[in-house]
Design a protein around this motif. Structure first.
Motif, short mmCIF file in Angstrom:
data_model
loop_
_atom_site.label_atom_id
_atom_site.label_comp_id
_atom_site.label_asym_id
_atom_site.label_seq_id
_atom_site.Cartn_x
_atom_site.Cartn_y
_atom_site.Cartn_z
N GLY A 30 0.87 -1.08 -0.13
CA GLY A 30 -0.04 0.24 -0.06
C GLY A 30 0.86 1.18 -0.07
O GLY A 30 0.25 2.28 -0.15
N THR A 31 2.12 1.25 0.18
CA THR A 31 3.12 2.30 0.08
C THR A 31 2.91 2.89 -1.41
O THR A 31 3.26 2.49 -2.39
CB THR A 31 4.30 1.89 0.46
OG1 THR A 31 4.53 1.42 1.86
CG2 THR A 31 5.36 3.03 0.28
N PRO A 32 2.57 4.33 -1.25
CA PRO A 32 2.63 5.01 -2.74
C PRO A 32 4.11 4.87 -2.94
O PRO A 32 4.98 5.29 -2.36
CB PRO A 32 2.14 6.42 -2.16
CG PRO A 32 1.87 6.33 -0.78
CD PRO A 32 2.43 5.28 -0.17
N ILE A 33 4.27 5.03 -4.45
CA ILE A 33 5.51 5.08 -5.19
C ILE A 33 5.39 6.22 -6.04
O ILE A 33 4.53 6.52 -6.99
CB ILE A 33 5.81 3.62 -5.92
CG1 ILE A 33 5.97 2.63 -5.02
CG2 ILE A 33 6.93 3.80 -6.75
CD1 ILE A 33 5.95 1.33 -5.59
N VAL A 49 1.46 1.95 -6.80
CA VAL A 49 1.25 1.40 -5.52
C VAL A 49 2.10 0.01 -5.23
O VAL A 49 2.20 -0.69 -6.02
CB VAL A 49 -0.32 1.33 -5.17
CG1 VAL A 49 -0.12 0.90 -3.61
CG2 VAL A 49 -0.77 2.51 -5.19
N LEU A 50 2.90 -0.06 -3.88
CA LEU A 50 3.61 -1.03 -3.75
C LEU A 50 2.51 -2.20 -3.29
O LEU A 50 1.62 -2.17 -2.26
CB LEU A 50 4.38 -1.02 -2.66
CG LEU A 50 5.15 -2.07 -2.11
CD1 LEU A 50 6.07 -2.61 -3.27
CD2 LEU A 50 6.27 -1.90 -1.04
N GLU A 92 1.73 -1.94 -8.42
CA GLU A 92 0.21 -1.88 -9.00
C GLU A 92 -0.23 -0.57 -9.12
O GLU A 92 0.54 0.37 -8.58
CB GLU A 92 -0.68 -2.68 -7.68
CG GLU A 92 -0.26 -4.12 -7.38
CD GLU A 92 -1.40 -4.33 -6.28
OE1 GLU A 92 -2.05 -3.43 -5.51
OE2 GLU A 92 -1.13 -5.64 -5.71
N GLN A 93 -1.25 -0.48 -9.81
CA GLN A 93 -1.87 0.89 -10.01
C GLN A 93 -0.90 1.91 -10.44
O GLN A 93 -1.02 3.00 -10.24
CB GLN A 93 -2.62 1.32 -8.71
CG GLN A 93 -3.49 0.63 -8.20
CD GLN A 93 -4.17 1.05 -6.90
OE1 GLN A 93 -4.11 2.26 -6.62
NE2 GLN A 93 -4.26 0.16 -5.83
N ALA A 94 0.04 1.56 -11.54
CA ALA A 94 0.94 2.47 -12.22
C ALA A 94 0.04 3.40 -12.93
O ALA A 94 -1.07 3.07 -13.81
CB ALA A 94 1.64 1.90 -12.85
N ALA A 131 1.73 15.89 -2.89
CA ALA A 131 0.36 15.65 -3.69
C ALA A 131 0.02 14.54 -4.25
O ALA A 131 -0.93 13.96 -4.35
CB ALA A 131 -0.18 16.95 -4.36
N LEU A 132 1.07 13.86 -4.73
CA LEU A 132 0.93 12.70 -5.39
C LEU A 132 0.56 11.58 -4.63
O LEU A 132 0.31 10.45 -5.14
CB LEU A 132 2.42 12.53 -6.34
CG LEU A 132 2.54 13.42 -7.44
CD1 LEU A 132 4.09 13.38 -8.00
CD2 LEU A 132 1.38 13.29 -8.57
N THR A 133 0.90 11.65 -3.38
CA THR A 133 0.81 10.39 -2.45
C THR A 133 -0.41 10.73 -1.73
O THR A 133 -0.69 9.65 -1.02
CB THR A 133 2.26 10.29 -1.35
OG1 THR A 133 2.02 11.39 -0.57
CG2 THR A 133 3.52 10.15 -2.16
N THR A 134 -1.17 11.66 -1.77
CA THR A 134 -2.49 11.77 -1.22
C THR A 134 -3.47 11.10 -1.90
O THR A 134 -3.56 11.48 -3.14
CB THR A 134 -2.73 13.35 -1.02
OG1 THR A 134 -1.49 13.94 -0.18
CG2 THR A 134 -4.06 13.69 -0.07
#
Length: 138
Positions: A30-33, A49-50, A92-94, A131-134
Motif C-alpha cells: 500500500g506504500t505509494p511510489i 502503489v506497492l 500495482e496501479q501505475a 500531493a502525488l501520495t495523497t
C-alpha cells in the motif's frame, strides 16, 4: 523510486509489474511510489502503489517473476551478482502523470535530491510530490 528510463516507462505502460532490488526492502503493501526516471530524462513520470515485497534467493525470484521483470536472464544475473538474497517489488496501479515534473522544476519548488535507489519523502521535499501520495476519491 529512481529507475532507468527504460524501466520507468515500462512500469507506467504496465509491461513491467515487478521491480528488482539488490537489498531487502521493508516498505509495507500500500506504500505509494513516485516513479522518477534517471538520466537523461531526470523527471518524475508517474505514480504507483506497492502491492507486496517478495524477498528470496535470486534463483527463486527469477522462477516466480521472470515474465514481469522486463529483464533478460543475463541482465538479472549481472545485477544480482554477489548477493544471496534480493527483493522483488510487486507494482500495482501505475499511472503516468499528465505532464512530467522535471528535476529543475522540482528544485525550483524546494531543495530536492532524487534518490539513488529509493527513499521516503521528506517533509522539505517539494509540495507537488507530497500531493502525488495523497489518496484522491475515485
Amino acid at each position: 523510486m529512481s529507475l532507468r528510463p527504460r524501466f520507468a516507462h515500462a512500469i507506467l505502460e504496465g509491461t513491467k509489474t515487478v521491480e528488482l532490488r539488490r537489498s531487502r526492502v521493508a516498505a509495507p503493501p500500500g506504500t505509494p511510489i513516485i516513479v522518477y526516471a534517471s538520466t537523461p530524462v531526470r523527471s518524475v513520470l508517474g505514480t504507483a502503489v506497492l502491492g507486496a515485497v517478495d524477498t528470496d534467493t535470486p534463483t527463486r525470484l527469477w522462477r516466480r517473476h521472470r515474465t514481469h521483470l522486463g529483464l533478460t536472464r543475463a541482465e538479472f544475473n549481472d545485477y544480482l551478482a554477489g548477493v544471496s538474497t534480493a527483493s522483488c517489488l510487486l507494482i500495482e496501479q501505475a499511472r503516468p502523470l499528465p505532464e512530467p515534473y522535471e528535476l529543475n522544476w522540482l528544485r525550483n519548488h524546494a531543495s530536492f535530491q532524487p534518490p539513488q535507489s529509493y527513499r521516503y519523502l521528506a517533509l522539505d521535499d517539494p509540495q507537488p510530490l507530497h500531493a502525488l501520495t495523497t489518496p484522491h476519491p475515485a
